[in-house]
Scaffold this motif. Structure first.
Motif, PDB file in Angstrom:
ATOM      1  N   GLY A  35       0.801  -1.084   0.057  1.00 34.32           N
ATOM      2  CA  GLY A  35       0.248   0.393  -0.390  1.00 34.32           C
ATOM      3  C   GLY A  35       0.894   1.244  -0.334  1.00 34.32           C
ATOM      4  N   ALA A  36       1.911   1.234  -0.059  1.00 36.12           N
ATOM      5  CA  ALA A  36       2.843   2.366   0.008  1.00 36.12           C
ATOM      6  C   ALA A  36       2.942   2.424  -1.685  1.00 36.12           C
ATOM      7  CB  ALA A  36       4.456   2.437   0.363  1.00 36.12           C
ATOM      8  N   TYR A  37       1.893   4.093  -1.893  1.00 38.45           N
ATOM      9  CA  TYR A  37       2.313   4.604  -2.702  1.00 38.45           C
ATOM     10  C   TYR A  37       3.939   5.744  -3.638  1.00 38.45           C
ATOM     11  CZ  TYR A  37      -1.797   2.326  -3.185  1.00 38.45           C
ATOM     12  OH  TYR A  37      -3.071   1.480  -3.262  1.00 38.45           O
ATOM     13  N   MET A  38       4.470   5.628  -4.676  1.00 41.51           N
ATOM     14  CA  MET A  38       5.086   7.002  -5.216  1.00 41.51           C
ATOM     15  C   MET A  38       4.714   6.586  -6.794  1.00 41.51           C
ATOM     16  SD  MET A  38       9.638   6.595  -5.310  1.00 41.51           S
ATOM     17  CE  MET A  38       9.479   4.845  -6.295  1.00 41.51           C
ATOM     18  N   LEU A  39       4.797   8.504  -6.772  1.00 36.48           N
ATOM     19  CA  LEU A  39       4.657   8.840  -8.503  1.00 36.48           C
ATOM     20  C   LEU A  39       5.417   9.290  -9.253  1.00 36.48           C
ATOM     21  CD1 LEU A  39       1.772   9.257 -10.204  1.00 36.48           C
ATOM     22  CD2 LEU A  39       2.270  11.455  -9.412  1.00 36.48           C
ATOM     23  N   VAL A  40       5.897   8.731 -10.078  1.00 35.12           N
ATOM     24  CA  VAL A  40       7.173   9.133 -11.095  1.00 35.12           C
ATOM     25  C   VAL A  40       6.597   9.902 -12.455  1.00 35.12           C
ATOM     26  CG1 VAL A  40       9.716   8.068 -11.568  1.00 35.12           C
ATOM     27  CG2 VAL A  40       8.074   7.250  -9.519  1.00 35.12           C
ATOM     28  N   GLY A  41       7.696  10.312 -12.876  1.00 37.17           N
ATOM     29  CA  GLY A  41       6.968  11.054 -14.174  1.00 37.17           C
ATOM     30  C   GLY A  41       8.884  11.386 -14.736  1.00 37.17           C
ATOM     31  N   ARG A  42       8.576  11.951 -16.267  1.00 38.05           N
ATOM     32  CA  ARG A  42       9.707  11.602 -17.155  1.00 38.05           C
ATOM     33  C   ARG A  42      11.273  12.653 -16.170  1.00 38.05           C
ATOM     34  NH1 ARG A  42       9.118  11.201 -22.235  1.00 38.05           N
ATOM     35  NH2 ARG A  42       6.877  10.761 -22.697  1.00 38.05           N
ATOM     36  N   GLU A  43      11.040  13.340 -15.355  1.00 33.65           N
ATOM     37  CA  GLU A  43      11.871  13.729 -14.564  1.00 33.65           C
ATOM     38  C   GLU A  43      12.339  13.400 -13.570  1.00 33.65           C
ATOM     39  OE1 GLU A  43      13.364  16.164 -16.558  1.00 33.65           O
ATOM     40  OE2 GLU A  43      12.169  16.079 -17.693  1.00 33.65           O
ATOM     41  N   GLY A  44      11.609  12.439 -13.021  1.00 37.26           N
ATOM     42  CA  GLY A  44      11.988  11.657 -11.723  1.00 37.26           C
ATOM     43  C   GLY A  44      10.982  11.742 -10.165  1.00 37.26           C
ATOM     44  N   ARG A  45      11.273  11.624  -9.669  1.00 40.62           N
ATOM     45  CA  ARG A  45      10.100  11.011  -8.103  1.00 40.62           C
ATOM     46  C   ARG A  45       8.804  12.579  -8.570  1.00 40.62           C
ATOM     47  NH1 ARG A  45       8.602  11.779  -2.428  1.00 40.62           N
ATOM     48  NH2 ARG A  45      10.338  13.069  -3.210  1.00 40.62           N
ATOM     49  N   ILE A  46       7.386  12.313  -8.463  1.00 38.64           N
ATOM     50  CA  ILE A  46       7.019  13.616  -8.474  1.00 38.64           C
ATOM     51  C   ILE A  46       6.468  13.399  -6.401  1.00 38.64           C
ATOM     52  CG2 ILE A  46       4.915  14.715  -9.067  1.00 38.64           C
ATOM     53  CD1 ILE A  46       5.264  13.460 -11.727  1.00 38.64           C
ATOM     54  N   PHE A  47       5.516  11.996  -5.885  1.00 40.21           N
ATOM     55  CA  PHE A  47       5.556  12.451  -4.830  1.00 40.21           C
ATOM     56  C   PHE A  47       5.422  11.264  -4.337  1.00 40.21           C
ATOM     57  CE2 PHE A  47       1.400  12.452  -2.035  1.00 40.21           C
ATOM     58  CZ  PHE A  47       1.445  13.408  -1.364  1.00 40.21           C
ATOM     59  N   GLY A  48       5.580  11.090  -3.471  1.00 37.17           N
ATOM     60  CA  GLY A  48       5.128   9.907  -2.052  1.00 37.17           C
ATOM     61  C   GLY A  48       6.227   9.001  -2.214  1.00 37.17           C
ATOM     62  N   THR A  49       5.943   7.922  -1.190  1.00 37.17           N
ATOM     63  CA  THR A  49       7.116   6.992  -1.069  1.00 37.17           C
ATOM     64  C   THR A  49       7.277   5.573  -1.370  1.00 37.17           C
ATOM     65  OG1 THR A  49       9.144   7.014  -0.349  1.00 37.17           O
ATOM     66  CG2 THR A  49       7.253   7.520   1.570  1.00 37.17           C
ATOM     67  N   ILE A  50       8.240   4.366  -1.485  1.00 33.64           N
ATOM     68  CA  ILE A  50       8.197   3.399  -1.492  1.00 33.64           C
ATOM     69  C   ILE A  50       9.265   2.637  -0.181  1.00 33.64           C
ATOM     70  CG2 ILE A  50       6.777   2.801  -3.760  1.00 33.64           C
ATOM     71  CD1 ILE A  50       9.073   1.273  -4.570  1.00 33.64           C
ATOM     72  N   GLY A  51       9.449   3.884   0.524  1.00 34.42           N
ATOM     73  CA  GLY A  51      10.760   3.474   1.412  1.00 34.42           C
ATOM     74  C   GLY A  51      11.880   3.484   1.757  1.00 34.42           C
ATOM     75  N   GLY A  52      12.487   4.395   0.251  1.00 30.17           N
ATOM     76  CA  GLY A  52      13.616   5.512   0.019  1.00 30.17           C
ATOM     77  C   GLY A  52      14.808   4.336  -0.201  1.00 30.17           C
ATOM     78  N   GLY A  53      16.556   4.997   0.657  1.00 27.44           N
ATOM     79  CA  GLY A  53      17.184   3.793   0.270  1.00 27.44           C
ATOM     80  C   GLY A  53      17.313   3.522  -0.904  1.00 27.44           C
ATOM     81  N   ASN A  54      17.837   2.465  -1.580  1.00 30.87           N
ATOM     82  CA  ASN A  54      18.775   2.055  -2.766  1.00 30.87           C
ATOM     83  C   ASN A  54      17.125   1.751  -3.361  1.00 30.87           C
ATOM     84  OD1 ASN A  54      20.302   1.854  -4.945  1.00 30.87           O
ATOM     85  ND2 ASN A  54      20.771   0.127  -4.423  1.00 30.87           N
ATOM     86  N   LEU A  55      16.573   0.896  -2.749  1.00 30.95           N
ATOM     87  CA  LEU A  55      14.852   0.342  -3.044  1.00 30.95           C
ATOM     88  C   LEU A  55      14.269   1.349  -3.731  1.00 30.95           C
ATOM     89  CD1 LEU A  55      12.334  -1.314  -3.364  1.00 30.95           C
ATOM     90  CD2 LEU A  55      11.881  -0.567  -1.699  1.00 30.95           C
ATOM     91  N   GLU A  56      14.086   2.243  -3.457  1.00 33.48           N
ATOM     92  CA  GLU A  56      13.461   3.719  -4.142  1.00 33.48           C
ATOM     93  C   GLU A  56      14.113   4.294  -5.266  1.00 33.48           C
ATOM     94  OE1 GLU A  56      12.077   7.925  -2.820  1.00 33.48           O
ATOM     95  OE2 GLU A  56      10.559   6.244  -1.394  1.00 33.48           O
ATOM     96  N   TYR A  57      15.292   4.346  -5.655  1.00 37.33           N
ATOM     97  CA  TYR A  57      16.597   5.017  -5.670  1.00 37.33           C
ATOM     98  C   TYR A  57      16.110   4.122  -6.799  1.00 37.33           C
ATOM     99  CZ  TYR A  57      20.725   6.398  -8.924  1.00 37.33           C
ATOM    100  OH  TYR A  57      22.051   6.689  -9.304  1.00 37.33           O
ATOM    101  N   GLN A  58      16.610   3.023  -6.948  1.00 43.60           N
ATOM    102  CA  GLN A  58      15.793   2.067  -8.286  1.00 43.60           C
ATOM    103  C   GLN A  58      14.671   2.035  -9.042  1.00 43.60           C
ATOM    104  OE1 GLN A  58      18.712   0.341 -10.329  1.00 43.60           O
ATOM    105  NE2 GLN A  58      20.369   0.875  -8.168  1.00 43.60           N
ATOM    106  N   ALA A  59      13.374   2.120  -7.696  1.00 44.38           N
ATOM    107  CA  ALA A  59      11.847   2.243  -8.275  1.00 44.38           C
ATOM    108  C   ALA A  59      12.187   3.441  -9.134  1.00 44.38           C
ATOM    109  CB  ALA A  59      11.827   2.075  -7.372  1.00 44.38           C
ATOM    110  N   VAL A  60      12.794   4.539  -8.994  1.00 43.79           N
ATOM    111  CA  VAL A  60      12.348   5.622  -9.416  1.00 43.79           C
ATOM    112  C   VAL A  60      13.322   5.580 -11.227  1.00 43.79           C
ATOM    113  CG1 VAL A  60      13.202   8.149  -9.537  1.00 43.79           C
ATOM    114  CG2 VAL A  60      12.241   6.542  -7.339  1.00 43.79           C
ATOM    115  N   LEU A  61      14.472   5.120 -11.388  1.00 44.82           N
ATOM    116  CA  LEU A  61      14.735   4.649 -11.960  1.00 44.82           C
ATOM    117  C   LEU A  61      14.125   3.951 -13.192  1.00 44.82           C
ATOM    118  CD1 LEU A  61      19.221   3.985 -11.249  1.00 44.82           C
ATOM    119  CD2 LEU A  61      17.958   6.664 -12.096  1.00 44.82           C
ATOM    120  N   HIS A  62      13.757   2.792 -12.606  1.00 45.72           N
ATOM    121  CA  HIS A  62      13.012   1.854 -13.793  1.00 45.72           C
ATOM    122  C   HIS A  62      11.595   2.603 -13.922  1.00 45.72           C
ATOM    123  CE1 HIS A  62      12.013  -1.752 -15.446  1.00 45.72           C
ATOM    124  NE2 HIS A  62      10.989  -1.547 -14.871  1.00 45.72           N
TER     125      HIS A  62
END
Length: 340
Positions: A35-62
């Motif tokens: 239930g953790a949500y994160m919104l991502v656009g062409r330029e990167g993360r817009i809003f929310g988080t799925i946990g931070g750290g390397n998980l979030e970094y890799q998720a944003v890139l993907h």
């Protein structure tokens, strides 16, 4: 969650391709749960988080790659450490993240607007994200309860089959309103915090200047009342929360006497132990039993060494989260306020 919906709708209205990434499954030690949500656009993360750290970094890139490719996708992440152990995080668990691409082609805007309306009016609902990326559905409580899946005690976040399609589904429910008796400095600090946590607040005071809607833009309602006549104007449900933060001992006693007659699931009263003792003795003289009075949270809030109105507001909000979680049976990450 309402802020997430607004940002998503704005992206769609502006014609911006977007990916909504969210955790659908997790086990072991993980920074955020389902239930953790994160919104991502062409330029990167817009809003929310799925946990931070390397998980979030890799998720944003993907997610950014998927925005370019215009597609949805499931991905599992190993949060272990050491050579060959996934993301090298100390958590050590695993999570499945769904990346839902949307550009409005499947009518997402209409469903998000429906969810936002339910959210803003504190109506319980379920939201369903098709795991093939072909649409979002929203069902309010009454419609959901008509479905066979509603009879399965499978939790507030789940993957299910609906009309031949697989969805990630999540419930957003509102179990009661928060009635704040007193519109002073503490209430003014508390209401914005509770609103952000998706509590619906009703502010009551016997002073007209303290029920000015301008003081409480986030409150569902403000009411000018006589604390000795609350029975005549209020109908309290068992699941409601009654927070007594009036300006003095007498008003506290009147509001608490009313509260004790309602059967509300939560009654909390602000004040020093000396003030609490005074009010308790007055209520005992009115015939309230020790068992009734022991059910009141007084002094209110979780003990965190708070002193200022802002700090006390946090301690009260924390206690209400604790009570709500115990009542609804939801685990920490299930409530909308913890997703965004």
């Amino acid at each position: 969650m309402d802020e997430l919906y607004r940002k998503l709708l704005a992206q769609l209205e502006e014609g911006q391709d977007t990916v909504l990434a969210f955790i659908t499954e997790g086990d072991g030690s993980i920074p955020r749960t389902t239930g953790a949500y994160m919104l991502v656009g062409r330029e990167g993360r817009i809003f929310g988080t799925i946990g931070g750290g390397n998980l979030e970094y890799q998720a944003v890139l993907h997610a950014q790659e998927l925005v370019q490719e215009k597609k949805s996708e499931y991905r599992e992440y190993d949060l272990g450490t050491g050579e060959g152990k996934g993301l090298g995080m100390v958590c050590g668990g695993r999570v499945k993240v769904y990346f839902y691409f949307m550009n409005g082609a499947h009518g997402e805007a209409e469903s998000l607007a429906q969810a936002l309306a339910a959210q803003e009016q504190y109506r319980s609902y379920w939201i369903f994200f098709a795991l093939d990326g072909t649409g979002i559905r929203v069902l309010e409580k009454e419609a959901w309860e008509m479905l066979p899946a509603a009879q399965e005690k499978a939790g507030h976040c789940r993957i299910l089959e609906l009309d031949g399609k697989t969805y990630y589904a999540e419930e957003f429910c509102y179990d009661g309103k928060v009635y704040l008796f007193g519109g002073g400095h503490l209430a003014q600090e508390l209401v914005p915090v509770l609103h952000h946590l998706d509590f619906c607040c009703i502010v009551l005071d016997d002073r007209e200047e303290y029920v000015d809607k301008a003081l409480f833009p986030d409150a569902g309602q403000t009411m000018l009342v006589d604390f000795t006549k609350l029975d005549e104007i209020l109908s309290i449900r068992k699941n409601d929360y009654l927070v007594i933060v009036t300006r003095g001992h007498r008003c506290d006693a009147d509001a608490e006497a009313f509260a004790l007659r309602t059967g509300a699931s939560y009654i909390g009263v602000v004040g020093s132990r000396r003030k609490t003792k005074y009010v308790r003795e007055k209520l005992e003289a009115q015939g309230f039993t020790g068992e009734q009075l022991d059910s009141v949270y007084a002094p209110i809030g979780i003990e965190i060494g708070s002193e200022t109105p802002a700090e006390i507001a946090i301690s009260i909000a924390a206690q209400l989260i604790q009570i709500r979680s115990a009542k609804t049976g939801k685990r920490k990450g299930a409530h909308p306020a913890l997703h965004t």
